[in-house]
Design a protein around this motif. Structure first.
Motif, mmCIF file in Angstrom:
data_model
loop_
_atom_site.group_PDB
_atom_site.id
_atom_site.type_symbol
_atom_site.label_atom_id
_atom_site.label_comp_id
_atom_site.label_asym_id
_atom_site.label_seq_id
_atom_site.Cartn_x
_atom_site.Cartn_y
_atom_site.Cartn_z
ATOM 1 N N LEU A 75 0.833 -1.209 0.000
ATOM 2 C CA LEU A 75 0.000 0.000 0.000
ATOM 3 C C LEU A 75 0.867 1.259 0.000
ATOM 4 C CD1 LEU A 75 -2.822 -1.101 2.460
ATOM 5 C CD2 LEU A 75 -2.957 -0.889 -0.024
ATOM 6 N N GLY A 76 1.979 1.207 0.729
ATOM 7 C CA GLY A 76 2.922 2.334 0.716
ATOM 8 C C GLY A 76 3.523 2.540 -0.663
ATOM 9 N N LEU A 77 3.854 1.430 -1.336
ATOM 10 C CA LEU A 77 4.391 1.538 -2.691
ATOM 11 C C LEU A 77 3.363 2.128 -3.653
ATOM 12 C CD1 LEU A 77 6.410 -1.800 -2.973
ATOM 13 C CD2 LEU A 77 7.333 0.533 -2.864
ATOM 14 N N VAL A 78 2.104 1.745 -3.491
ATOM 15 C CA VAL A 78 1.042 2.308 -4.342
ATOM 16 C C VAL A 78 0.937 3.816 -4.113
ATOM 17 C CG1 VAL A 78 -1.450 2.314 -4.792
ATOM 18 C CG2 VAL A 78 -0.224 0.138 -4.561
ATOM 19 N N LEU A 79 1.048 4.238 -2.866
ATOM 20 C CA LEU A 79 1.038 5.672 -2.570
ATOM 21 C C LEU A 79 2.233 6.372 -3.215
ATOM 22 C CD1 LEU A 79 -0.184 8.113 -1.095
ATOM 23 C CD2 LEU A 79 1.152 7.435 0.920
ATOM 24 N N VAL A 80 3.411 5.756 -3.108
ATOM 25 C CA VAL A 80 4.615 6.324 -3.720
ATOM 26 C C VAL A 80 4.461 6.405 -5.236
ATOM 27 C CG1 VAL A 80 7.072 5.865 -4.190
ATOM 28 C CG2 VAL A 80 6.188 5.673 -1.859
ATOM 29 N N ILE A 81 3.912 5.350 -5.845
ATOM 30 C CA ILE A 81 3.686 5.342 -7.296
ATOM 31 C C ILE A 81 2.770 6.497 -7.691
ATOM 32 C CG2 ILE A 81 2.523 4.084 -9.162
ATOM 33 C CD1 ILE A 81 3.426 1.483 -7.732
ATOM 34 N N THR A 82 1.729 6.705 -6.920
ATOM 35 C CA THR A 82 0.768 7.767 -7.221
ATOM 36 C C THR A 82 1.417 9.143 -7.120
ATOM 37 O OG1 THR A 82 -1.026 6.368 -6.394
ATOM 38 C CG2 THR A 82 -1.482 8.733 -6.589
ATOM 39 N N ILE A 83 2.120 9.389 -6.034
ATOM 40 C CA ILE A 83 2.787 10.683 -5.849
ATOM 41 C C ILE A 83 3.861 10.884 -6.919
ATOM 42 C CG2 ILE A 83 4.292 12.007 -4.299
ATOM 43 C CD1 ILE A 83 2.670 10.677 -1.975
ATOM 44 N N ASN A 84 4.625 9.826 -7.200
ATOM 45 C CA ASN A 84 5.658 9.914 -8.228
ATOM 46 C C ASN A 84 5.043 10.183 -9.608
ATOM 47 O OD1 ASN A 84 8.576 9.518 -8.986
ATOM 48 N ND2 ASN A 84 7.644 7.901 -10.232
ATOM 49 N N GLY A 85 3.894 9.589 -9.871
ATOM 50 C CA GLY A 85 3.212 9.833 -11.144
ATOM 51 C C GLY A 85 2.802 11.289 -11.296
ATOM 52 N N LEU A 86 2.302 11.860 -10.219
ATOM 53 C CA LEU A 86 1.948 13.287 -10.251
ATOM 54 C C LEU A 86 3.196 14.153 -10.443
ATOM 55 C CD1 LEU A 86 -0.676 13.280 -7.358
ATOM 56 C CD2 LEU A 86 -1.139 13.488 -9.815
ATOM 57 N N TYR A 87 4.269 13.769 -9.747
ATOM 58 C CA TYR A 87 5.540 14.488 -9.884
ATOM 59 C C TYR A 87 6.077 14.355 -11.316
ATOM 60 C CZ TYR A 87 10.475 15.585 -9.443
ATOM 61 O OH TYR A 87 11.726 16.111 -9.639
ATOM 62 N N ALA A 88 6.027 13.153 -11.876
ATOM 63 C CA ALA A 88 6.525 12.923 -13.234
ATOM 64 C C ALA A 88 5.714 13.730 -14.256
ATOM 65 C CB ALA A 88 6.486 11.434 -13.568
#
Length: 135
Positions: A75-88
């Protein structure tokens, strides 16, 4: 049905992410133009977000064990993926100014980092999902 939807969403989301990140690697190696990665990212942003949303929605119906440390990491990785996607996405907007110009180093390093975080997050969450499905 939930497991099928989860796998289908993984194929769509991760497949699109792999295409974008592969073009990003080729760009960082000087084998593609910046316009190529920006066009690919723009084209594939809908499948990426649909895949991620599908994974989250179908994951709820898989009744994850929230007490499991692996599930919490996922779940933490999914959160990181989401935030990273917004950043990207924001990073792509900044890079768009340099389609026909040399890209400053101040944007090269974050671009490589975003692609690395993306791959580690997607593959890490996928591996944990696989391990959790076999316990």
């Amino acid at each position: 049905m939930a497991r099928f939807m989860h796998v289908a969403a993984l194929v769509v989301g991760l497949g699109a992410v792999l295409a974008v990140d592969w073009f990003a690697v080729l760009w960082l190696l000087g084998r593609r133009r910046l316009a190529d990665i920006l066009n690919t990212a723009c084209t594939l942003q809908v499948p990426i977000w649909l895949g991620l949303a599908g994974l989250v929605a179908s994951g709820v119906f898989l009744h994850p064990d929230l007490a499991s440390p692996l599930t919490r990491i996922k779940l933490g990785l999914v959160l990181v993926i989401t935030i990273n996607g917004l950043y990207a996405h924001r990073l792509g907007q900044r890079l768009d100014r340099y389609r026909d110009e040399p890209v400053p180093r101040s944007l090269l390093v974050p671009s490589g980092a975003a692609a690395t975080v993306s791959q580690l997050g997607w593959w890490g969450a996928s591996l944990i999902g696989f391990l959790n499905s076999h316990t």
